[in-house]
Design a protein around this motif. Structure first.
Motif, PDB file in Angstrom:
ATOM      1  N   GLU A 112       0.634  -1.149  -0.148  1.00 38.31           N
ATOM      2  CA  GLU A 112       0.081   0.036   0.044  1.00 38.31           C
ATOM      3  C   GLU A 112       0.964   1.149   0.051  1.00 38.31           C
ATOM      4  O   GLU A 112       1.928   1.559   0.942  1.00 38.31           O
ATOM      5  CB  GLU A 112      -0.882  -0.067   1.106  1.00 38.31           C
ATOM      6  N   TYR A 113       0.758   1.913  -1.179  1.00 41.44           N
ATOM      7  CA  TYR A 113       1.712   3.244  -1.137  1.00 41.44           C
ATOM      8  C   TYR A 113       0.459   4.143  -0.957  1.00 41.44           C
ATOM      9  O   TYR A 113      -0.420   4.589  -1.844  1.00 41.44           O
ATOM     10  CB  TYR A 113       2.519   3.300  -2.260  1.00 41.44           C
ATOM     11  N   VAL A 114       0.712   5.160  -0.146  1.00 38.56           N
ATOM     12  CA  VAL A 114      -0.295   6.313  -0.057  1.00 38.56           C
ATOM     13  C   VAL A 114       0.347   7.751  -0.718  1.00 38.56           C
ATOM     14  O   VAL A 114      -0.305   8.505  -1.389  1.00 38.56           O
ATOM     15  CB  VAL A 114      -0.847   6.700   1.472  1.00 38.56           C
ATOM     16  N   ALA A 115       1.494   7.910  -0.139  1.00 41.99           N
ATOM     17  CA  ALA A 115       2.187   9.181  -0.410  1.00 41.99           C
ATOM     18  C   ALA A 115       3.474   9.267   0.108  1.00 41.99           C
ATOM     19  O   ALA A 115       3.907   8.482   1.022  1.00 41.99           O
ATOM     20  CB  ALA A 115       1.286  10.358  -0.079  1.00 41.99           C
ATOM     21  N   GLY A 116       4.578  10.289  -0.071  1.00 40.13           N
ATOM     22  CA  GLY A 116       5.767  10.509   0.368  1.00 40.13           C
ATOM     23  C   GLY A 116       6.793  10.581  -0.503  1.00 40.13           C
ATOM     24  O   GLY A 116       7.835  11.178  -0.161  1.00 40.13           O
ATOM     25  N   ALA A 117       6.409  10.242  -1.737  1.00 44.06           N
ATOM     26  CA  ALA A 117       7.536  10.547  -2.946  1.00 44.06           C
ATOM     27  C   ALA A 117       7.533  12.031  -3.168  1.00 44.06           C
ATOM     28  O   ALA A 117       6.467  12.626  -3.360  1.00 44.06           O
ATOM     29  CB  ALA A 117       7.356   9.471  -3.873  1.00 44.06           C
ATOM     30  N   ALA A 118       8.332  12.653  -3.980  1.00 44.65           N
ATOM     31  CA  ALA A 118       8.505  13.923  -4.335  1.00 44.65           C
ATOM     32  C   ALA A 118       7.641  13.803  -5.605  1.00 44.65           C
ATOM     33  O   ALA A 118       7.885  12.949  -6.323  1.00 44.65           O
ATOM     34  CB  ALA A 118       9.956  14.381  -4.851  1.00 44.65           C
ATOM     35  N   ARG A 119       6.871  14.984  -5.899  1.00 46.69           N
ATOM     36  CA  ARG A 119       6.138  15.219  -6.880  1.00 46.69           C
ATOM     37  C   ARG A 119       6.395  16.365  -7.865  1.00 46.69           C
ATOM     38  O   ARG A 119       6.543  17.529  -7.220  1.00 46.69           O
ATOM     39  CB  ARG A 119       4.490  15.299  -6.728  1.00 46.69           C
ATOM     40  N   LEU A 120       6.788  16.120  -9.055  1.00 46.07           N
ATOM     41  CA  LEU A 120       7.079  17.250  -9.925  1.00 46.07           C
ATOM     42  C   LEU A 120       5.815  17.414 -10.948  1.00 46.07           C
ATOM     43  O   LEU A 120       5.246  16.733 -11.582  1.00 46.07           O
ATOM     44  CB  LEU A 120       8.371  16.922 -10.671  1.00 46.07           C
ATOM     45  N   ILE A 121       5.877  18.686 -11.226  1.00 45.52           N
ATOM     46  CA  ILE A 121       4.800  19.191 -12.140  1.00 45.52           C
ATOM     47  C   ILE A 121       5.019  18.898 -13.613  1.00 45.52           C
ATOM     48  O   ILE A 121       6.102  18.936 -13.815  1.00 45.52           O
ATOM     49  CB  ILE A 121       4.351  20.837 -11.780  1.00 45.52           C
ATOM     50  N   LYS A 122       3.938  18.352 -14.167  1.00 51.65           N
ATOM     51  CA  LYS A 122       4.289  17.701 -15.584  1.00 51.65           C
ATOM     52  C   LYS A 122       3.538  18.908 -16.697  1.00 51.65           C
ATOM     53  O   LYS A 122       4.278  19.244 -17.563  1.00 51.65           O
ATOM     54  CB  LYS A 122       3.666  16.574 -15.600  1.00 51.65           C
ATOM     55  N   ASP A 123       2.297  19.309 -15.931  1.00 56.79           N
ATOM     56  CA  ASP A 123       1.688  20.252 -16.986  1.00 56.79           C
ATOM     57  C   ASP A 123       0.884  21.239 -16.171  1.00 56.79           C
ATOM     58  O   ASP A 123      -0.065  20.750 -15.192  1.00 56.79           O
ATOM     59  CB  ASP A 123       0.728  19.631 -18.041  1.00 56.79           C
ATOM     60  N   SER A 124       1.243  22.498 -16.071  1.00 55.39           N
ATOM     61  CA  SER A 124       0.234  23.358 -15.402  1.00 55.39           C
ATOM     62  C   SER A 124      -0.169  24.584 -16.191  1.00 55.39           C
ATOM     63  O   SER A 124      -0.343  25.774 -15.633  1.00 55.39           O
ATOM     64  CB  SER A 124       1.322  23.927 -14.026  1.00 55.39           C
ATOM     65  N   ILE A 125      -0.477  24.539 -17.454  1.00 52.76           N
ATOM     66  CA  ILE A 125      -0.848  25.442 -18.378  1.00 52.76           C
ATOM     67  C   ILE A 125      -2.359  25.794 -17.841  1.00 52.76           C
ATOM     68  O   ILE A 125      -2.708  27.198 -17.765  1.00 52.76           O
ATOM     69  CB  ILE A 125      -0.952  25.224 -19.857  1.00 52.76           C
ATOM     70  N   ASN A 126      -3.351  25.048 -17.558  1.00 51.73           N
ATOM     71  CA  ASN A 126      -4.554  25.240 -17.125  1.00 51.73           C
ATOM     72  C   ASN A 126      -4.347  25.460 -15.557  1.00 51.73           C
ATOM     73  O   ASN A 126      -4.302  24.492 -14.874  1.00 51.73           O
ATOM     74  CB  ASN A 126      -5.552  24.545 -17.714  1.00 51.73           C
ATOM     75  N   PRO A 127      -4.789  26.622 -15.128  1.00 54.07           N
ATOM     76  CA  PRO A 127      -4.868  26.929 -13.599  1.00 54.07           C
ATOM     77  C   PRO A 127      -5.892  25.862 -12.918  1.00 54.07           C
ATOM     78  O   PRO A 127      -5.853  25.587 -11.799  1.00 54.07           O
ATOM     79  CB  PRO A 127      -5.130  28.224 -13.404  1.00 54.07           C
ATOM     80  N   ASP A 128      -6.861  25.371 -13.494  1.00 52.70           N
ATOM     81  CA  ASP A 128      -7.800  24.475 -12.840  1.00 52.70           C
ATOM     82  C   ASP A 128      -7.519  23.133 -13.261  1.00 52.70           C
ATOM     83  O   ASP A 128      -8.327  22.256 -12.852  1.00 52.70           O
ATOM     84  CB  ASP A 128      -9.171  24.857 -13.390  1.00 52.70           C
ATOM     85  N   SER A 129      -6.514  22.633 -13.957  1.00 51.28           N
ATOM     86  CA  SER A 129      -5.916  21.139 -14.085  1.00 51.28           C
ATOM     87  C   SER A 129      -4.767  21.147 -14.294  1.00 51.28           C
ATOM     88  O   SER A 129      -4.062  21.834 -15.105  1.00 51.28           O
ATOM     89  CB  SER A 129      -6.662  20.722 -15.488  1.00 51.28           C
ATOM     90  N   LYS A 130      -4.048  20.188 -13.481  1.00 51.68           N
ATOM     91  CA  LYS A 130      -2.548  20.170 -13.408  1.00 51.68           C
ATOM     92  C   LYS A 130      -2.106  18.614 -13.432  1.00 51.68           C
ATOM     93  O   LYS A 130      -2.819  17.736 -12.704  1.00 51.68           O
ATOM     94  CB  LYS A 130      -1.915  20.969 -11.943  1.00 51.68           C
ATOM     95  N   SER A 131      -1.183  18.475 -13.953  1.00 52.88           N
ATOM     96  CA  SER A 131      -0.587  17.190 -13.750  1.00 52.88           C
ATOM     97  C   SER A 131       0.951  17.023 -13.135  1.00 52.88           C
ATOM     98  O   SER A 131       1.520  17.881 -13.178  1.00 52.88           O
ATOM     99  CB  SER A 131      -0.242  16.489 -15.304  1.00 52.88           C
ATOM    100  N   TYR A 132       1.008  16.012 -12.366  1.00 53.70           N
ATOM    101  CA  TYR A 132       2.057  15.850 -11.608  1.00 53.70           C
ATOM    102  C   TYR A 132       2.748  14.354 -11.743  1.00 53.70           C
ATOM    103  O   TYR A 132       1.855  13.228 -12.207  1.00 53.70           O
ATOM    104  CB  TYR A 132       2.108  15.699 -10.054  1.00 53.70           C
ATOM    105  N   TYR A 133       4.045  14.030 -11.663  1.00 52.10           N
ATOM    106  CA  TYR A 133       4.354  12.941 -11.471  1.00 52.10           C
ATOM    107  C   TYR A 133       5.564  12.274 -10.366  1.00 52.10           C
ATOM    108  O   TYR A 133       6.256  13.432 -10.075  1.00 52.10           O
ATOM    109  CB  TYR A 133       5.261  12.449 -12.897  1.00 52.10           C
ATOM    110  N   SER A 134       5.795  11.228  -9.993  1.00 51.09           N
ATOM    111  CA  SER A 134       6.683  10.541  -9.199  1.00 51.09           C
ATOM    112  C   SER A 134       7.386   9.490  -9.764  1.00 51.09           C
ATOM    113  O   SER A 134       6.818   8.745 -10.748  1.00 51.09           O
ATOM    114  CB  SER A 134       5.945  10.054  -7.650  1.00 51.09           C
ATOM    115  N   SER A 135       8.577   9.440  -9.453  1.00 53.79           N
ATOM    116  CA  SER A 135       9.610   8.233  -9.903  1.00 53.79           C
ATOM    117  C   SER A 135       9.983   7.515  -8.754  1.00 53.79           C
ATOM    118  O   SER A 135      10.653   8.178  -8.087  1.00 53.79           O
ATOM    119  CB  SER A 135      10.585   8.579 -10.942  1.00 53.79           C
TER     120      SER A 135
END
Length: 167
Positions: free
Chosen positions: A85-108
């Motif tokens: 079970e993975y809940v959270a804790g890894a760094a998230r980098l923003i992938k797409d933030s052009i639209n202020p009401d919709s953003k994408s993030y990723y963790s590796s």
């Protein structure tokens, strides 16, 4: 007069306290349940079975320090099958933030599996995972997950975030 003002203020504060701001509550759906099995469907996270992994760790590839450990838990479902079970804790980098009401993030991360070969020798098996998230003012959720550059999970509305990895 003071009594009327006090009653008026109590009534106003009561009405304000009762208003509903349900629209401002963001739904969070980020828990991943990761099952690790072999090609025959055998649970590889039972450490006492020969040939299975004896330990597991998640290591953040995007953290400030190299391969920072990330919290995860090995749990057992109602069928006695173990999963991570993975809940959270890894760094998230923003992938797409052009639209202020919709953003994408990723963790590796690295999924590090350790297997006992002999009493004094262990084998370490490192896999990479990439998790993508979508954010809107209404919802933050896991969107996709790749295991060793292979897409293994795509979010389906109302379904739990269950990932099956075959090793």
């Amino acid at each position: 007069m003071k009594q009327k003002i006090s009653i008026f203020l109590i009534a106003v504060f009561s009405l304000l306290a009762c208003r509903q701001d349900e629209e401002s509550i963001q739904q969070i759906d980020q828990v991943l349940n990761i099952y690790v099995k072999n090609a025959d469907g055998r649970d590889l996270l039972k450490p006492k079975i020969a040939g299975n992994y004896t330990s597991f760790a998640l290591l953040d590839l995007l953290a400030d320090t190299d391969q920072k450990p990330v919290n995860s838990s090995i749990l057992i479902n109602s069928d006695s099958i173990r999963y991570v079970e993975y809940v959270a804790g890894a760094a998230r980098l923003i992938k797409d933030s052009i639209n202020p009401d919709s953003k994408s993030y990723y963790s590796s991360m690295i999924m590090r599996f350790t297997k006992k070969i002999t009493e004094t020798q262990n084998s370490v098996d490192d896999d990479t995972i990439r998790i993508e998230y979508n954010w809107t003012p209404q919802k933050f959720e896991v969107s996709k997950m790749w295991h060793s550059n292979k897409l293994v999970f795509t979010k389906t509305d109302t379904q739990p975030n269950i990932v099956n990895i075959v090793k």
